[in-house]
Enzyme design. Structure first.
Site, PDB file in Angstrom:
ATOM      1  N   LYS A 107       0.841  -1.194   0.000  1.00  0.00           N
ATOM      2  CA  LYS A 107       0.000   0.000   0.000  1.00  0.00           C
ATOM      3  C   LYS A 107       0.879   1.248   0.000  1.00  0.00           C
ATOM      4  O   LYS A 107       1.813   1.369   0.798  1.00  0.00           O
ATOM      5  CB  LYS A 107      -0.922   0.005   1.216  1.00  0.00           C
ATOM      6  CG  LYS A 107      -2.007  -1.058   1.168  1.00  0.00           C
ATOM      7  CD  LYS A 107      -3.027  -0.771   0.077  1.00  0.00           C
ATOM      8  CE  LYS A 107      -4.175  -1.761   0.101  1.00  0.00           C
ATOM      9  NZ  LYS A 107      -5.200  -1.454  -0.916  1.00  0.00           N
ATOM     10  N   GLU A 164      -1.162  -0.532  -9.141  1.00  0.00           N
ATOM     11  CA  GLU A 164      -2.614  -0.634  -9.072  1.00  0.00           C
ATOM     12  C   GLU A 164      -3.250   0.712  -8.741  1.00  0.00           C
ATOM     13  O   GLU A 164      -2.849   1.375  -7.779  1.00  0.00           O
ATOM     14  CB  GLU A 164      -3.001  -1.663  -8.011  1.00  0.00           C
ATOM     15  CG  GLU A 164      -4.487  -1.890  -7.877  1.00  0.00           C
ATOM     16  CD  GLU A 164      -4.803  -2.997  -6.888  1.00  0.00           C
ATOM     17  OE1 GLU A 164      -5.886  -2.924  -6.250  1.00  0.00           O
ATOM     18  OE2 GLU A 164      -3.986  -3.930  -6.737  1.00  0.00           O
ATOM     19  N   LYS A 214     -13.156  -8.154  -7.832  1.00  0.00           N
ATOM     20  CA  LYS A 214     -13.576  -8.574  -6.495  1.00  0.00           C
ATOM     21  C   LYS A 214     -15.027  -9.043  -6.559  1.00  0.00           C
ATOM     22  O   LYS A 214     -15.882  -8.370  -7.133  1.00  0.00           O
ATOM     23  CB  LYS A 214     -13.424  -7.424  -5.501  1.00  0.00           C
ATOM     24  CG  LYS A 214     -11.977  -6.943  -5.372  1.00  0.00           C
ATOM     25  CD  LYS A 214     -11.817  -5.788  -4.400  1.00  0.00           C
ATOM     26  CE  LYS A 214     -10.358  -5.372  -4.296  1.00  0.00           C
ATOM     27  NZ  LYS A 214     -10.149  -4.249  -3.366  1.00  0.00           N
TER      28      LYS A 214
END
Length: 327
Positions: A107, A164, A214
């Protein structure tokens, strides 16, 4: 047809699970577990999502608990480690929770942190996995185009597998993809798929090389498969900080994808300090199994939400159920 609301509410159990580290700004994950004819299923949209967006998550829960599963192509799913935006000194301890994982998703672009923090964290992740490992970064749309370009240049020496959602909008993704094309670093889209009115817009605009898919936000396994097939791009199946029940849904989606080129973001049970099963879907040798999860009645009781939070979630199910299409 969807099951009646009374059937959903009858088995609904609301839990609060502590996290091992702050993630997405939270330290506790709330979720609703429900039991259908197929077994346990999960409804856990993030708290800030409105009823319209959350209704797709309810459709996914119904699909997994009551619907028909597609054919599966594999029984185990290779997964990546997920590294929150922690100081570099904490990286090794966190990644040790993912035994056998060869890929780390880091992250970055955390509010209140700097690019130097990101570089230090990514460098520590690269050191941990070595030259043969894979490092991908996830900005959750936190950069503008110029910031993204500067950050990708700074992080490129650590041999990124992909970046991403560096920017929030599809036009920004298209621009940053064009700017860094010569660097041969792929751009992946997550929020631009699962939070978009048209989940195929990013593929139509040629704004990404990879789609992060997802199950819950896209309305379930079968809906997500249709989107992946229509996009015609490689996909990474990922979780939304689910319990092991939701991760089981994601694992079934990953097993149903005909070609699975990348390790999947389904190892996030390691981010939970508690779960709803005695056998959580934690990575073993870098993989998780494709199987239904047996929920523990004792753990459901132990981690039960307060009456106030339970009522809030049940009311949310009522609102979302009213928004589901008739069939």
């Amino acid at each position: 047809m969807h099951p009646p609301l009374t059937e959903l509410l009858a088995s609904a159990r609301v839990v609060q699970l502590p996290l091992t580290s702050r993630f997405r700004g939270i330290t506790v994950r709330e979720a609703v577990l429900m039991q259908g004819p197929n077994g346990w299923t999960e409804f856990s949209p993030f708290l800030e999502y409105d009823d319209t967006e959350a209704s797709a998550w309810l459709a996914a829960a119904i699909d997994f608990g009551w619907g028909e599963l597609p054919p599966l192509h594999r029984s185990r799913i290779p997964v990546n480690a997920t590294l929150p935006a922690v100081p570099a000194a904490e990286v090794r301890d966190i990644l040790n929770r993912y035994p056998g994982c060869r890929t780390v998703k880091v992250k970055v672009a955390e509010v209140g942190q700097t690019l130097a923090d990101d570089v230090a964290r990514v460098a520590a992740a690269r050191e941990f996995v070595g030259d043969e490992g894979r490092v991908r970064v996830d900005a959750n749309g936190g950069w503008n185009v110029d910031e993204a370009e500067r950050a990708i240049h700074a992080l490129a020496p650590y041999d990124l597998e992909y970046v991403e959602q560096p920017c929030a909008s599809v036009p920004e993704l298209a621009e940053i993809r064009e700017r860094v094309r010569y660097m041969d670093i792929p751009i992946a889209a997550d929020e631009s798929v699962r939070k978009a009115e048209d989940p195929l817009a990013v593929a139509k605009a040629e704004a990404a090389d990879i789609l992060v898919i997802k199950a819950q936000p896209l309305g379930g396994i079968r809906s997500a498969l249709r989107i992946a097939d229509a996009a015609g791009l490689p996909v990474v199946i990922s979780s939304a900080l689910d319990t092991s029940v939701g991760l089981s849904m994601g694992a079934h989606l990953a097993a149903a994808v005909p070609e699975l080129e990348f390790d999947c973001g389904l190892g996030t049970a390691a981010l939970l300090d508690a779960d709803v099963t005695d056998t959580p879907l934690l990575p073993v040798d870098g993989e998780i199994p494709v199987e239904r999860v047996d929920v523990s009645p004792l753990l459901l009781e132990w981690h039960a939400a307060s009456v106030e939070r339970r009522d809030w979630w049940l009311e949310r199910i009522v609102h979302c159920h009213a928004l589901l299409p008739e069939s």
